[in-house]
Write a protein that holds these residues in place. Structure first.
Motif, PDB file in Angstrom:
ATOM      1  N   ASP A  37       0.812  -1.217   0.000  1.00 30.86           N
ATOM      2  CA  ASP A  37       0.000   0.000   0.000  1.00 30.86           C
ATOM      3  C   ASP A  37       0.848   1.270   0.000  1.00 30.86           C
ATOM      4  OD1 ASP A  37      -2.224  -1.548  -0.021  1.00 30.86           O
ATOM      5  OD2 ASP A  37      -3.169  -0.639   1.731  1.00 30.86           O
ATOM      6  N   ASP A  38       2.094   1.156   0.468  1.00 27.82           N
ATOM      7  CA  ASP A  38       2.968   2.334   0.489  1.00 27.82           C
ATOM      8  C   ASP A  38       3.936   2.358  -0.686  1.00 27.82           C
ATOM      9  OD1 ASP A  38       4.451   0.189   1.333  1.00 27.82           O
ATOM     10  OD2 ASP A  38       5.401   1.219   3.020  1.00 27.82           O
ATOM     11  N   GLY A  39       3.653   1.580  -1.712  1.00 31.10           N
ATOM     12  CA  GLY A  39       4.512   1.527  -2.891  1.00 31.10           C
ATOM     13  C   GLY A  39       5.105   0.145  -3.060  1.00 31.10           C
ATOM     14  N   ALA A  40       5.959  -0.013  -4.043  1.00 30.95           N
ATOM     15  CA  ALA A  40       6.585  -1.309  -4.277  1.00 30.95           C
ATOM     16  C   ALA A  40       7.662  -1.569  -3.229  1.00 30.95           C
ATOM     17  CB  ALA A  40       7.189  -1.351  -5.680  1.00 30.95           C
ATOM     18  N   LEU A  41       7.916  -2.853  -2.976  1.00 28.25           N
ATOM     19  CA  LEU A  41       8.874  -3.284  -1.966  1.00 28.25           C
ATOM     20  C   LEU A  41       9.917  -4.189  -2.602  1.00 28.25           C
ATOM     21  CD1 LEU A  41       8.032  -4.756   1.536  1.00 28.25           C
ATOM     22  CD2 LEU A  41       9.433  -6.063  -0.047  1.00 28.25           C
ATOM     23  N   ALA A  42      11.184  -3.927  -2.311  1.00 31.85           N
ATOM     24  CA  ALA A  42      12.280  -4.799  -2.759  1.00 31.85           C
ATOM     25  C   ALA A  42      12.949  -5.391  -1.535  1.00 31.85           C
ATOM     26  CB  ALA A  42      13.304  -4.008  -3.568  1.00 31.85           C
ATOM     27  N   ARG A  43      13.222  -6.687  -1.586  1.00 32.25           N
ATOM     28  CA  ARG A  43      13.959  -7.355  -0.509  1.00 32.25           C
ATOM     29  C   ARG A  43      15.342  -7.731  -1.051  1.00 32.25           C
ATOM     30  NH1 ARG A  43      10.675 -11.964   1.848  1.00 32.25           N
ATOM     31  NH2 ARG A  43       9.500 -10.160   2.649  1.00 32.25           N
ATOM     32  N   VAL A  44      16.363  -7.166  -0.437  1.00 31.59           N
ATOM     33  CA  VAL A  44      17.737  -7.393  -0.883  1.00 31.59           C
ATOM     34  C   VAL A  44      18.379  -8.428   0.028  1.00 31.59           C
ATOM     35  CG1 VAL A  44      19.932  -6.309  -1.453  1.00 31.59           C
ATOM     36  CG2 VAL A  44      17.816  -4.963  -1.576  1.00 31.59           C
ATOM     37  N   ARG A  45      18.769  -9.568  -0.552  1.00 26.21           N
ATOM     38  CA  ARG A  45      19.421 -10.603   0.243  1.00 26.21           C
ATOM     39  C   ARG A  45      20.850 -10.179   0.561  1.00 26.21           C
ATOM     40  NH1 ARG A  45      14.355 -11.979  -1.601  1.00 26.21           N
ATOM     41  NH2 ARG A  45      13.657 -13.871  -0.553  1.00 26.21           N
ATOM     42  N   ILE A  46      21.198 -10.292   1.857  1.00 25.04           N
ATOM     43  CA  ILE A  46      22.540  -9.976   2.338  1.00 25.04           C
ATOM     44  C   ILE A  46      23.064 -11.227   3.032  1.00 25.04           C
ATOM     45  CG2 ILE A  46      23.944  -8.349   3.656  1.00 25.04           C
ATOM     46  CD1 ILE A  46      22.253  -6.928   1.613  1.00 25.04           C
ATOM     47  N   PRO A  47      23.695 -12.158   2.318  1.00 28.28           N
ATOM     48  CA  PRO A  47      24.128 -13.409   2.948  1.00 28.28           C
ATOM     49  C   PRO A  47      24.945 -13.170   4.216  1.00 28.28           C
ATOM     50  CG  PRO A  47      24.345 -13.575   0.576  1.00 28.28           C
ATOM     51  CD  PRO A  47      23.993 -12.140   0.874  1.00 28.28           C
ATOM     52  N   GLY A  48      24.516 -13.822   5.296  1.00 30.50           N
ATOM     53  CA  GLY A  48      25.188 -13.657   6.574  1.00 30.50           C
ATOM     54  C   GLY A  48      24.989 -12.303   7.194  1.00 30.50           C
ATOM     55  N   GLY A  49      24.232 -11.426   6.524  1.00 25.89           N
ATOM     56  CA  GLY A  49      24.050 -10.060   7.001  1.00 25.89           C
ATOM     57  C   GLY A  49      25.277  -9.192   6.867  1.00 25.89           C
ATOM     58  N   VAL A  50      26.297  -9.667   6.144  1.00 20.50           N
ATOM     59  CA  VAL A  50      27.593  -8.980   6.106  1.00 20.50           C
ATOM     60  C   VAL A  50      27.630  -7.976   4.951  1.00 20.50           C
ATOM     61  CG1 VAL A  50      30.081  -9.267   5.846  1.00 20.50           C
ATOM     62  CG2 VAL A  50      28.762 -10.937   7.167  1.00 20.50           C
ATOM     63  N   CYS A 367       5.425  -5.967  12.808  1.00 18.53           N
ATOM     64  CA  CYS A 367       5.378  -6.004  11.351  1.00 18.53           C
ATOM     65  C   CYS A 367       5.198  -4.584  10.834  1.00 18.53           C
ATOM     66  CB  CYS A 367       4.261  -6.927  10.882  1.00 18.53           C
ATOM     67  SG  CYS A 367       2.596  -6.269  11.166  1.00 18.53           S
ATOM     68  N   ILE A 368       5.137  -4.416   9.529  1.00 19.20           N
ATOM     69  CA  ILE A 368       5.037  -3.065   8.972  1.00 19.20           C
ATOM     70  C   ILE A 368       3.695  -2.434   9.301  1.00 19.20           C
ATOM     71  CG2 ILE A 368       4.140  -3.719   6.711  1.00 19.20           C
ATOM     72  CD1 ILE A 368       6.808  -1.039   7.472  1.00 19.20           C
ATOM     73  N   GLY A 369       2.641  -3.244   9.386  1.00 22.63           N
ATOM     74  CA  GLY A 369       1.336  -2.735   9.789  1.00 22.63           C
ATOM     75  C   GLY A 369       0.702  -1.774   8.796  1.00 22.63           C
ATOM     76  N   HIS A 370      -0.410  -1.196   9.222  1.00 22.67           N
ATOM     77  CA  HIS A 370      -1.119  -0.172   8.433  1.00 22.67           C
ATOM     78  C   HIS A 370      -0.392   1.168   8.593  1.00 22.67           C
ATOM     79  CE1 HIS A 370      -4.700   1.573   6.566  1.00 22.67           C
ATOM     80  NE2 HIS A 370      -4.579   2.567   7.425  1.00 22.67           N
ATOM     81  N   PRO A 371      -0.229   1.972   7.575  1.00 21.89           N
ATOM     82  CA  PRO A 371      -0.861   1.891   6.251  1.00 21.89           C
ATOM     83  C   PRO A 371      -0.016   1.183   5.194  1.00 21.89           C
ATOM     84  CG  PRO A 371       0.168   4.020   6.506  1.00 21.89           C
ATOM     85  CD  PRO A 371       0.411   3.285   7.803  1.00 21.89           C
ATOM     86  N   GLY A 372       1.150   0.648   5.576  1.00 23.04           N
ATOM     87  CA  GLY A 372       2.004   0.029   4.574  1.00 23.04           C
ATOM     88  C   GLY A 372       1.471  -1.270   4.022  1.00 23.04           C
ATOM     89  N   CYS A 373       0.687  -1.995   4.829  1.00 19.51           N
ATOM     90  CA  CYS A 373       0.193  -3.312   4.414  1.00 19.51           C
ATOM     91  C   CYS A 373      -1.330  -3.318   4.405  1.00 19.51           C
ATOM     92  CB  CYS A 373       0.718  -4.380   5.371  1.00 19.51           C
ATOM     93  SG  CYS A 373       0.089  -6.043   5.014  1.00 19.51           S
ATOM     94  N   ALA A 374      -1.910  -3.724   3.290  1.00 11.78           N
ATOM     95  CA  ALA A 374      -3.366  -3.721   3.142  1.00 11.78           C
ATOM     96  C   ALA A 374      -4.035  -4.745   4.048  1.00 11.78           C
ATOM     97  CB  ALA A 374      -3.736  -3.998   1.683  1.00 11.78           C
ATOM     98  N   LYS A 375      -3.310  -5.806   4.411  1.00  6.92           N
ATOM     99  CA  LYS A 375      -3.910  -6.856   5.235  1.00  6.92           C
ATOM    100  C   LYS A 375      -3.915  -6.508   6.721  1.00  6.92           C
ATOM    101  CE  LYS A 375      -3.069 -10.817   2.192  1.00  6.92           C
ATOM    102  NZ  LYS A 375      -2.719 -10.062   1.003  1.00  6.92           N
ATOM    103  N   SER A 376      -3.121  -5.522   7.110  1.00  4.02           N
ATOM    104  CA  SER A 376      -3.044  -5.170   8.524  1.00  4.02           C
ATOM    105  C   SER A 376      -4.310  -4.470   8.979  1.00  4.02           C
ATOM    106  CB  SER A 376      -1.837  -4.267   8.787  1.00  4.02           C
ATOM    107  OG  SER A 376      -1.770  -3.907  10.152  1.00  4.02           O
TER     108      SER A 376
END
Length: 454
Positions: A37-50, A367-376
């Protein structure tokens, strides 16, 4: 020694293309965005968080140019960029690829690897060699491109921290040059040479894909019981002797503050008191959300010392040292690395990060909650902030709906918004205590959550 394990063939998809399971796997990445709901979301994988400081800069640049400028940490030590323009096209992926954060387009959602964030910093073995080798092997395996974005590898330094996260394939460091390999949540693990660990982990993942063909399971726990048992046996036949070692039930996050380890210059045979040195600093991030100025400060701190950030599965960040030559802290009068660490922690605390166990935000997640998520059903982040009080014994996680996206593992207080009100329960692994429902009363809700955490 691994038995009859073939080398993985180079992936024909390593320069692009799609995974055979793309049609059903809805996990977002950097090439396929999720519409929120707040726009498109990208998840960037960071192996090991490093992350190196330069790659951290690249993430901030993408967030600022294409998104809302903030960086959101996930429960797997990855980064989400929110508020992206739906018309941004391949711009984010192009910049991330140039920074080395997208080494294989076909495997970008398969590079889910968590690692003990204090590995090599608290006296435990380093996981750096395992991490780089496993990531390279995953990106070089044609089969691994079919792994779901939900599938998870874990590299545990022996502390049991990420072993407790319920990964699909876990490597556990052991003294003496050996390691243990766990498949799913099985109490039976397999002992093998540490040098063979990454290849054994990849083999386990590839065997899982074969086992999952008929059921369509995305994770080991989703397999039918008989298929899962056969998978564990198949891995064991190739890996090594079985050892009984139950999986830890509680995942323990690094405590905020300085990280210490025995001083390596102290002789092992000395009878004197063993001295310690500050090897890193650890901070928590309220609700996992970092403003540009906070991210920039963390990156500058990393560049000043060890040039590395480690994002943790508990939405925190570890900044490895060393913290410079002996000197003096103007604030504390402490000498050497501990004084420099104190100065760095002071600056990060002033920026709103959690630098000690007494912060009221310690253990609070949402979680991200409302208004970012329509299901919240509610703005749970605002509600979590309004209910913040004394530090609790147990962590608490607020969810805007029954999906509980990003919830912790082990033991925690679960707050879920329902049409009837906020449902509060005490979770211990698979067990859930009787639930309490609080209806439309913020003061009563804060009191109930505080009491549950005590």
């Amino acid at each position: 020694m691994l038995a009859a394990m073939p080398d993985s063939a180079p992936s024909p998809l390593s320069v692009g293309g799609t995974s055979p399971r793309d049609g059903g796997d809805a996990c977002p990445g950097t090439l396929r965005l999720h519409r929120a709901d707040d726009g498109a979301l990208a998840r960037v994988r960071i192996p090991g968080g490093v992350l190196s400081a330069d790659r951290a800069d690249a993430l901030l640049a993408v967030a600022g140019r294409f998104g809302d400028g903030e960086l959101h940490l996930t429960s797997r030590g990855n980064v989400q960029l929110r508020g992206l323009d739906a018309e941004c096209g391949g711009g984010p992926a192009e910049l991330l690829g140039a920074a080395g954060l997208l080494p294989s387009a076909a495997h970008e959602r398969a590079r889910n690897i968590v690692a003990s964030p204090l590995a090599g910093l608290d006296g435990s073995p380093s996981a750096g060699g395992w991490l780089s080798e496993l990531d390279s092997l995953v990106c070089g395996s044609a089969a691994a491109a079919a792994l779901s974005g939900r599938f998870l590898f874990a590299l545990d330094s022996g502390r049991g921290d990420v072993d407790a996260l319920g990964a699909d394939v876990t490597l556990i460091a052991e003294d003496g040059g050996d390691c243990l390999l766990r498949v799913g949540a099985a109490d039976e693990v397999f002992r093998l040479s540490s040098a063979d660990g990454p290849r054994a982990a990849l083999l386990a993942a590839e065997l899982f894909l074969r086992a999952a063909r008929d059921s369509g399971a995305w994770r080991v726990k989703d397999l039918p019981d008989d298929v899962r048992t056969a998978l564990v046996r198949a891995v064991g036949a190739a890996a090594g002797p079985a050892v009984h070692r139950p999986r830890p039930r509680t995942a323990k996050a690094p405590a905020p503050g300085p990280v210490t380890a025995p001083n390596s210059s102290t002789p092992a045979t000395t009878t004197a008191t063993v001295t310690t040195t500050v090897t890193a600093i650890s901070v928590g991030v309220p609700l996992g959300r970092l403003a540009p100025a906070q991210w920039r400060l963390l990156t500058e701190t990393a560049r000043r010392y060890g040039n590395e950030l480690r994002l943790t599965p508990w939405r925190g960040i570890v900044v490895p040292g060393p913290f410079g030559p002996p000197g003096s802290s103007a604030r504390s009068g402490q000498s050497g690395q501990s004084g420099r660490a104190a100065e760095a922690l002071d600056a990060l605390a002033a920026a709103g990060l959690i630098t000690g166990p007494d912060s009221p935000w310690t253990g609070v997640g949402a979680c991200i909650g409302h208004p970012g998520c329509a299901k919240s059903l509610s703005d749970v982040r605002a509600e979590a902030g309004a209910a913040v009080g004394p530090v609790g014994r147990l962590p608490v996680y607020w969810s805007g709906c029954e999906r509980r996206c990003g919830h912790p593992h082990g033991e925690w207080i679960d707050v879920v918004v329902t049409p009837e009100g906020h449902r509060i329960s005490h979770v211990r692994g698979e067990h859930r205590d009787p639930r309490t429902v609080v209806r439309n009363d913020p003061a009563a809700l804060a009191s109930a959550v505080s009491g549950a955490r005590a």
